[in-house]
Design an enzyme around this catalytic site. Structure first.
Site, mmCIF file in Angstrom:
data_model
loop_
_atom_site.group_PDB
_atom_site.id
_atom_site.type_symbol
_atom_site.label_atom_id
_atom_site.label_comp_id
_atom_site.label_asym_id
_atom_site.label_seq_id
_atom_site.Cartn_x
_atom_site.Cartn_y
_atom_site.Cartn_z
ATOM 1 C CG ASP A 99 -2.262 0.465 1.020
ATOM 2 O OD1 ASP A 99 -2.397 1.504 0.350
ATOM 3 O OD2 ASP A 99 -3.211 -0.195 1.488
ATOM 4 C CG ASP A 196 -4.417 5.595 0.846
ATOM 5 O OD1 ASP A 196 -5.307 4.796 1.153
ATOM 6 O OD2 ASP A 196 -4.312 6.731 1.343
ATOM 7 C CD GLU A 275 -8.779 4.278 -1.460
ATOM 8 O OE1 GLU A 275 -7.934 5.168 -1.297
ATOM 9 O OE2 GLU A 275 -9.733 4.106 -0.692
ATOM 10 C CG HIS A 335 -8.861 -1.307 4.644
ATOM 11 N ND1 HIS A 335 -8.682 -1.355 3.271
ATOM 12 C CD2 HIS A 335 -8.426 -0.085 5.024
ATOM 13 C CE1 HIS A 335 -8.163 -0.217 2.856
ATOM 14 N NE2 HIS A 335 -7.999 0.557 3.902
ATOM 15 C CG ASP A 336 -11.290 2.096 3.650
ATOM 16 O OD1 ASP A 336 -10.816 2.138 4.803
ATOM 17 O OD2 ASP A 336 -10.663 2.470 2.644
HETATM 18 C C1 NOJ Z 1 -8.015 5.169 1.947
HETATM 19 C C2 NOJ Z 1 -7.730 4.013 2.863
HETATM 20 O O1 NOJ Z 1 -8.267 2.855 2.301
HETATM 21 C C3 NOJ Z 1 -8.337 4.362 4.198
HETATM 22 O O2 NOJ Z 1 -8.339 3.271 5.073
HETATM 23 C C4 NOJ Z 1 -7.582 5.538 4.758
HETATM 24 O O3 NOJ Z 1 -8.201 5.929 5.954
HETATM 25 C C5 NOJ Z 1 -7.557 6.715 3.782
HETATM 26 N N1 NOJ Z 1 -7.310 6.313 2.424
HETATM 27 C C6 NOJ Z 1 -6.487 7.703 4.163
HETATM 28 O O4 NOJ Z 1 -5.217 7.203 3.873
#
Ligand code: NOJ
Length: 568
Positions: A99, A196, A275, A335-336
């Site tokens: 990442d 990211d 992402e 994970h989000d």
């Molecule tokens: C996206 C990531 O997937 C998330 O978990 C993170 O909080 C934010 N970007 C900030 O880096």
């Protein structure tokens, strides 16, 4: 098949290092733990691993606030542990991508500590500094996007938490330093990066204020309480309008090209997945990102055949427009976001829907990404005690609900728990054991283990049960791997009027495969004509029907059945 790159046909598996496997018994996952599970991953059938951040971090955002880009967080082990992991993964033909957080660092990174120390230090211009907040921009995590620093008597900009200051990517020295970090990991042999939040790297140079009549806490509150379709539309518009000046800038193309050039200097087809769902970031198809995620597929409460069909039509058409044809990338969770089981279940047929949705990601055209734990049907665990929340986005909201919006504390705790990403980051459930086998008995895991690890939602029991979701995944993955049309074939929708099931062909030069996903509780007989073939030879059926031949004029399909067949 030979024209396809490894990252087009591989099944990616996302490891959340903190929650995967605890090798040293401190309640936190680590590299020795992950390495010990590589045989499990190989046996599952995945071919590439994406690691969420494993770098040193004060953990204000669970590792997405990095304080050293060229090292390993001590709680995860040492650089030597990482190298062992990488070597062992590669020895099993498992690729590894990391990442890469480009938009921001931790506020404890040496670069920021120096930058904030004075207005004239060598890194004074490495972050985005202003004398006074020039506008009403919000951080999407914790309110005002501008935070004051007394040492400089100035404010810095942050799209995420104030502990995550945005880097100034207009400064060539920033690029140089970050590209050095990129090379550091490429030199060690990693196979690529998940990038990211790339859309947030540049901001509107005019600093245009947003026009939404509320701040972040109020908008979150408004979103929680939006019920009617028009309120929900308003909610979506507000989210877009609040942040539209803070992301999606065209300057990003040049930056992605620069990064791509670095990757292309290395052998082994190193890759980048962004992402972001914006296909524009794939450039001409061969000069920016290799992949961007198909997030629009996920953004629905129910995965209906109509939603899936529309999504595929739009995405594939757009990918086809790229001068060198683009390749898709499908996922239903990370994970989000909520667990697949919890997000797309309907309370009645959750198990059946989880199986259908697994098959969806594994049969659509494009690279599939699977989040750890989905293969056993892990579910969201809502943490109701705000003191136990680890996701600071949620703890910030909890405080704002109580202090700024004067919401009843019980209600505030419920809402914070529901929006928290902790619910989908709980430790892997390895067995019907204390702490789910994630860490030893008597040790407190960093997040609670879902109690349903004692009710069959664990790897060990599912390994012993041929009817388990885990075995289902393994069979599906095996079918996918041994079926060239599923790996590389064109997608052609069939029976496009059906509200109950989705059917499509995947066709490559050597094979035509029919996929039918029945999203309804009804049994049906279907007739497929015009394919030029007569017979469907079963490759996979979730209903356990034997691999028999069926005439294409009368295919019988069970309730919620997944049926995959080669046409002959
Ligand atoms: C996206 C990531 O997937 C998330 O978990 C993170 O909080 C934010 N970007 C900030 O880096």
């Amino acid at each position: 098949m030979t024209d396809f790159k490894w990252w087009q046909t591989a099944l990616f598996y996302q490891i959340y290092p903190r929650s995967f496997a605890d090798g040293n018994g401190d309640g936190i996952g680590d590299f020795p733990g992950i390495t010990a599970k590589l045989d499990y991953l190989k046996d599952l059938g995945v071919e590439a691993l994406w690691l969420s951040p494993h770098f040193p971090s004060p953990n204000w955002d669970c590792g997405y606030d990095i304080s050293d880009y060229c090292n390993v967080a001590p709680e995860y082990g040492t650089l030597a542990d990482f190298e062992t992991f990488l070597r062992e993964a590669h020895a099993r033909q498992l690729r590894v991508i990391l990442d890469l957080v480009l938009n921001h660092t931790s506020d404890e990174h040496a670069w920021f500590l120096e930058s904030k120390s004075s207005r004239d230090n060598p890194k004074a211009d490495w972050y985005v500094w202003v004398d006074t907040p020039p506008n009403n921009w919000q951080s999407c995590f914790d309110g005002d996007a501008w935070t004051y620093v007394p040492e400089r008597n100035q404010y810095y900009y942050h799209y995420f938490m104030k502990q995550q200051p945005d880097l100034n990517w207009h400064n060539p020295a920033v690029k140089q330093a970050m590209w050095d970090a990129v090379r550091f990991w490429l030199d060690l042999g990693v196979d690529g990066f998940r990038l990211d939040a790339i859309g947030t790297i540049y901001e509107d140079p005019q600093l245009t204020p947003h026009t939404v009549p509320m701040n972040l806490a109020q908008l979150r509150h408004f979103s929680d309480t939006a019920r009617t379709p028009s309120e929900k539309q308003q909610r979506d518009r507000y989210w877009h309008d609040m942040f539209k000046h803070q992301w999606g800038r065209p300057e990003l193309h040049d930056l992605m090209k620069e990064l791509r050039t670095i990757l292309d200097e290395y052998d082994g087809d190193r890759m980048l997945v962004g992402e972001d769902d914006n296909i524009d970031y794939m450039g001409y198809g061969d000069d920016e990102l290799h992949l961007v995620f198909n997030f629009p597929l996920m953004r629905t409460e129910q995965l209906s055949p109509a939603h899936i069909r529309k999504n595929q039509k739009n995405r594939l058409a757009r990918l086809d427009e790229l001068p060198t044809r683009g390749w898709g990338c499908n996922t239903l969770g990370n994970h989000d976001s909520s667990r697949i089981y919890s997000h797309y279940g309907n309370g009645q047929h959750d198990a059946e829907l989880a199986r259908l949705n697994a098959a969806l990601v594994l049969t659509l055209r494009g690279t599939p990404f699977l989040y750890n734990g989905e293969e056993i049907g892990m579910q969201d665990l809502i943490i109701t005690d705000p003191g136990k929340l680890r996701d600071t986005m949620a703890t910030w909201y909890h405080t704002a609900l109580i202090h700024d919006l004067h919401i009843d504390p019980v209600e505030a705790a419920r809402r914070a728990g529901e929006m928290s990403r902790d619910k989908n980051r709980t430790p892997m459930q390895w067995g019907p054991l204390a702490n789910g086998g994630f860490c030893p008995e008597g040790v407190e895991p960093w997040l609670p283990v879902h109690p349903n690890h004692l009710e069959g939602i664990n790897i060990r029991e599912q390994q012993d049960n041929p009817d388990s979701l885990l075995h289902y995944y393994k069979r599906l993955i095996r079918t996918r791997k041994s079926t060239p049309a599923l790996l590389t074939g064109e997608y052609q929708p069939l029976h496009t009027q059906s509200n109950d099931y989705i059917a499509f062909l995947r066709t490559c030069p050597t094979q035509t495969v029919l996929v039918i996903l029945n999203y309804s509780p009804d049994h049906r007989n279907l007739k497929f004509s015009g394919t030029g073939k007569k017979t469907a030879r079963g490759l996979f059926s979730s209903a356990g029907r034997s691999q028999n031949d069926q005439p294409l004029g009368k295919i019988s399909l069970g309730a919620f059945e997944v049926f995959i067949a080669e046409l002959i």
